[in-house]
Design a protein around this motif. Structure first.
Motif, PDB file in Angstrom:
ATOM      1  N   ASP A   1      -5.105   4.131  -6.938  1.00  0.00           N
ATOM      2  CA  ASP A   1      -5.578   3.356  -8.072  1.00  0.00           C
ATOM      3  C   ASP A   1      -4.963   3.803  -9.404  1.00  0.00           C
ATOM      4  O   ASP A   1      -5.406   3.373 -10.474  1.00  0.00           O
ATOM      5  N   THR A   2      -3.950   4.667  -9.359  1.00  0.00           N
ATOM      6  CA  THR A   2      -3.289   5.086 -10.595  1.00  0.00           C
ATOM      7  C   THR A   2      -2.530   3.910 -11.201  1.00  0.00           C
ATOM      8  O   THR A   2      -1.727   3.265 -10.518  1.00  0.00           O
ATOM      9  N   GLU A   3      -2.791   3.636 -12.458  1.00  0.00           N
ATOM     10  CA  GLU A   3      -2.123   2.511 -13.108  1.00  0.00           C
ATOM     11  C   GLU A   3      -0.623   2.787 -13.198  1.00  0.00           C
ATOM     12  O   GLU A   3      -0.183   3.863 -13.624  1.00  0.00           O
TER      13      GLU A   3
ATOM     14  N   ASP B   1      -5.441  -9.421  -4.758  1.00  0.00           N
ATOM     15  CA  ASP B   1      -5.762  -9.241  -6.175  1.00  0.00           C
ATOM     16  C   ASP B   1      -5.241  -7.904  -6.697  1.00  0.00           C
ATOM     17  O   ASP B   1      -4.735  -7.811  -7.820  1.00  0.00           O
ATOM     18  N   TRP B   2      -5.371  -6.840  -5.859  1.00  0.00           N
ATOM     19  CA  TRP B   2      -4.925  -5.528  -6.319  1.00  0.00           C
ATOM     20  C   TRP B   2      -3.415  -5.512  -6.548  1.00  0.00           C
ATOM     21  O   TRP B   2      -2.932  -4.812  -7.442  1.00  0.00           O
ATOM     22  N   TRP B   3      -2.677  -6.274  -5.744  1.00  0.00           N
ATOM     23  CA  TRP B   3      -1.226  -6.327  -5.911  1.00  0.00           C
ATOM     24  C   TRP B   3      -0.872  -6.949  -7.256  1.00  0.00           C
ATOM     25  O   TRP B   3       0.012  -6.463  -7.970  1.00  0.00           O
ATOM     26  N   MET B   4      -1.587  -8.015  -7.608  1.00  0.00           N
ATOM     27  CA  MET B   4      -1.338  -8.652  -8.904  1.00  0.00           C
ATOM     28  C   MET B   4      -1.756  -7.751 -10.057  1.00  0.00           C
ATOM     29  O   MET B   4      -1.102  -7.711 -11.108  1.00  0.00           O
TER      30      MET B   4
ATOM     31  N   TYR C   1       4.825   5.053 -15.228  1.00  0.00           N
ATOM     32  CA  TYR C   1       6.074   4.675 -15.896  1.00  0.00           C
ATOM     33  C   TYR C   1       6.229   5.438 -17.212  1.00  0.00           C
ATOM     34  O   TYR C   1       7.319   5.945 -17.518  1.00  0.00           O
ATOM     35  N   ARG C   2       5.151   5.528 -17.949  1.00  0.00           N
ATOM     36  CA  ARG C   2       5.217   6.225 -19.230  1.00  0.00           C
ATOM     37  C   ARG C   2       5.619   7.691 -19.038  1.00  0.00           C
ATOM     38  O   ARG C   2       6.495   8.207 -19.746  1.00  0.00           O
ATOM     39  N   ALA C   3       4.983   8.366 -18.069  1.00  0.00           N
ATOM     40  CA  ALA C   3       5.255   9.790 -17.861  1.00  0.00           C
ATOM     41  C   ALA C   3       6.699  10.031 -17.431  1.00  0.00           C
ATOM     42  O   ALA C   3       7.374  10.943 -17.934  1.00  0.00           O
TER      43      ALA C   3
ATOM     44  N   GLY D   1       0.832  -1.197   0.000  1.00  0.00           N
ATOM     45  CA  GLY D   1       0.000   0.000   0.000  1.00  0.00           C
ATOM     46  C   GLY D   1       0.865   1.245   0.000  1.00  0.00           C
ATOM     47  O   GLY D   1       0.391   2.339  -0.306  1.00  0.00           O
ATOM     48  N   ASN D   2       2.145   1.075   0.294  1.00  0.00           N
ATOM     49  CA  ASN D   2       3.123   2.159   0.236  1.00  0.00           C
ATOM     50  C   ASN D   2       4.126   1.791  -0.851  1.00  0.00           C
ATOM     51  O   ASN D   2       4.791   0.755  -0.756  1.00  0.00           O
ATOM     52  N   VAL D   3       4.250   2.624  -1.881  1.00  0.00           N
ATOM     53  CA  VAL D   3       5.007   2.233  -3.065  1.00  0.00           C
ATOM     54  C   VAL D   3       6.490   2.027  -2.755  1.00  0.00           C
ATOM     55  O   VAL D   3       7.139   1.160  -3.364  1.00  0.00           O
ATOM     56  N   TYR D   4       7.041   2.776  -1.798  1.00  0.00           N
ATOM     57  CA  TYR D   4       8.426   2.547  -1.423  1.00  0.00           C
ATOM     58  C   TYR D   4       8.603   1.135  -0.895  1.00  0.00           C
ATOM     59  O   TYR D   4       9.501   0.396  -1.313  1.00  0.00           O
ATOM     60  N   HIS D   5       7.756   0.722   0.038  1.00  0.00           N
ATOM     61  CA  HIS D   5       7.888  -0.603   0.628  1.00  0.00           C
ATOM     62  C   HIS D   5       7.554  -1.697  -0.378  1.00  0.00           C
ATOM     63  O   HIS D   5       8.134  -2.784  -0.338  1.00  0.00           O
ATOM     64  N   GLU D   6       6.621  -1.416  -1.273  1.00  0.00           N
ATOM     65  CA  GLU D   6       6.297  -2.417  -2.287  1.00  0.00           C
ATOM     66  C   GLU D   6       7.508  -2.743  -3.158  1.00  0.00           C
ATOM     67  O   GLU D   6       7.751  -3.911  -3.483  1.00  0.00           O
TER      68      GLU D   6
END
Length: 527
Positions: free
Chosen positions: A379-381, A244-247, A386-388, A211-216
């Motif tokens: 919920d941002t893809e 499921d959201w992680w996948m 990555y593209r930006a 849920g925290n992008v750094y830790h993910e």
């Protein structure tokens, strides 16, 4: 909840904070010069000679003092010659400085680097993680949270327990991770296989601080790459605390690491059989990969190339969808846009927000950038992020978990991290140094007290403003309350424009070099 400062207190409580450079020099990359390297070697040699003299004085008494002083003086004078650039004796000095240090050839192999068939081996020597290897006939039993190794040897009935997550020093989060029992049992007692796999399994948890992008990335994705990449996709990923959201978020990366569908351990009640299982993930450092510890010498740059492969197809789909929904720019307008560097501001809501963000956008545009603002949500893809950032030349953002997205930038790009009060060490350790290892030009912008919202809340001589180290020493909860949750920034744009100029100049120099290299590789045209 971001746990950066808690980790710093637990792992690095003896670490000394780096001295902040003067305003005009902060953020500029220090270039390695031969003279400085030689001075460092000479200082190290001097220290070793002093140690040598002290040792012999204690051992043999003071009778050799004059001789030792003479030898030390001779050696120090000789350093001026030995350490000159290109001197053929420099290598000899390097060897001298290595005396007493362990060489790679002398290192003992790490635990469990070689595991015999029919064996369970657990490496519990690391501070961050435990890793167990089971080799032989390995079978799952979800109902008892167990993995069985079938054997008829004396090692049967042996049991190990492990929580396969990479923050083992943090008891609070580790208590939330499912514990697995690894048991060696007699062959005759085992249940039959429902699914037999001919490739190994890597077993890990997607729980913890997800849920925290750094830790993910730091606790999960990069350790998964380190542990599984050398199998060249011939591996099955077995997940505890499956989400499921992680996948959905990381499925593109999972597909780069395994040709097989992942297994939801708790909810898949079938007996899966493997020839080998690695339980737990290996981790090297903050957002880092140590090539010397990788079986195939891969680096963080290789990890980023894998991200390119993972998101290439999805990004192309997004581009095609956007092109269908809008009119194509004229060629002249497109050419004008392409002549400007792209700067992305990663915006924050709530704490550590840039209060004058709109003014920052105008300042960056005035400095010659094509500016966009990213406001990532849960919920941002990830492919859109990555593209930006992959297409950007400069990323600007305030210290926090979202700075992890520097991993999406191309080597040679510029990363400007705004460093709020009280976050110097964390900003450097968790994002600054890893960004340099990726090949980015890292330009920190350390705010002045007057640029912090805390300046309006505390007296000008309060330690919160004048001595953040003292405040941080009171513990993680104080740091979190004061500096992480209680602080916004209002940039001094006169100061910050210097960062924008430095970033623009770096882009211009990189572009000049690319054009020069391109012209050198073009075949010459006949007259």
């Amino acid at each position: 909840m971001v746990q950066h400062h808690r980790a710093s207190l637990l792992l690095h409580h003896h670490h000394q904070q780096k001295t902040v450079e003067e305003e005009e020099e902060e953020g500029k990359q220090q270039q390695a010069v031969v003279g400085e390297e030689g001075a460092g070697k000479m200082k190290e040699l001097r220290r070793r000679l002093v140690d040598y003299a002290c040792h012999h004085r204690k051992q043999y008494g003071g009778g050799h003092d004059a001789l030792l002083r003479m030898l030390a003086g001779f050696a120090l004078a000789s350093c001026l010659l030995l350490l000159l650039p290109g001197n053929p004796f420099s290598a000899a000095v390097d060897d001298l400085l290595q005396m007493g240090r362990t060489r790679p050839d002398d290192e003992t192999p790490p635990p469990c680097s070689a595991v015999a068939n029919g064996t369970i081996c657990c490496d519990r020597s690391a501070m961050r993680t435990d890793v167990c290897v089971m080799r032989g006939d390995v079978r799952t039993e979800a109902s008892s949270n167990s993995l069985f190794l079938l054997t008829d040897t004396a090692a049967r009935d042996h049991e190990q327990r492990i929580r396969p997550y990479t923050r083992k020093w943090e008891s609070s989060v580790m208590s939330t991770i499912d514990e697995l029992r690894l048991r060696a049992v007699p062959t005759a007692t085992a249940a039959g296989c429902d699914v037999r796999h001919d490739v190994p399994a890597v077993v890990f948890s997607t729980g913890g601080y997800t849920g925290n992008v750094y830790h993910e990335f730091n606790d999960g994705i990069i350790p998964l790459y380190i542990t599984a990449r050398h199998y060249n996709r011939k591996v099955v990923l077995v997940m505890l605390e499956y989400h499921d959201w992680w996948m959905t978020k990381y499925g593109h990366i999972v597909e780069q690491l395994s040709d097989h569908p992942p297994i939801d351990f708790a909810n898949d009640r079938r007996v899966h059989c493997f020839p080998e299982a690695v339980v737990g993930l290996r981790i090297h450092d903050e957002l880092a990969i140590d090539s010397a510890r990788m079986p195939t010498n891969r680096t963080i740059q290789d990890f980023r190339r894998m991200l390119d492969d993972a998101y290439r197809g999805r990004i192309q789909t997004i581009v095609d969808e956007e092109d269908k929904g809008r009119r194509t720019k004229s060629a002249q307008a497109q050419l004008k846009d392409d002549d400007k560097p792209r700067l992305v501001i990663v915006s924050r809501n709530g704490s550590r927000a840039i209060e004058n963000e709109a003014e920052l956008v105008r300042a960056a545009a005035g400095a010659g950038f094509r500016v966009s603002v990213l406001r990532p949500r849960q919920d941002t893809e990830l492919a859109k992020m990555y593209r930006a950032l992959n297409a950007s030349d400069v990323m600007v953002g305030v210290h926090g978990a979202a700075m992890t997205h520097f991993l999406f930038m191309r080597p040679g790009s510029v990363f400007v991290q705004v460093v709020p009060l009280g976050t110097d060490w964390a900003a450097e350790t968790y994002y600054g140094e890893p960004a340099r290892r990726l090949g980015l030009r890292y330009m920190p912008y350390k705010i002045k007290p007057a640029e912090s919202s805390l300046y309006r809340q505390y007296a000008k001589d309060d330690p919160v403003l004048t001595d953040p180290d003292t405040v941080n020493a009171k513990g993680w909860q104080v740091t979190k309350k004061v500096y992480l949750d209680g602080q916004n920034v209002r940039l001094d744009l006169a100061r910050f424009r210097r960062r924008l100029r430095d970033a623009y100049d770096h882009w211009a120099e990189q572009r000049r070099r690319r054009l020069h290299a391109h012209s050198d590789t073009e075949p010459s045209k006949p007259c």
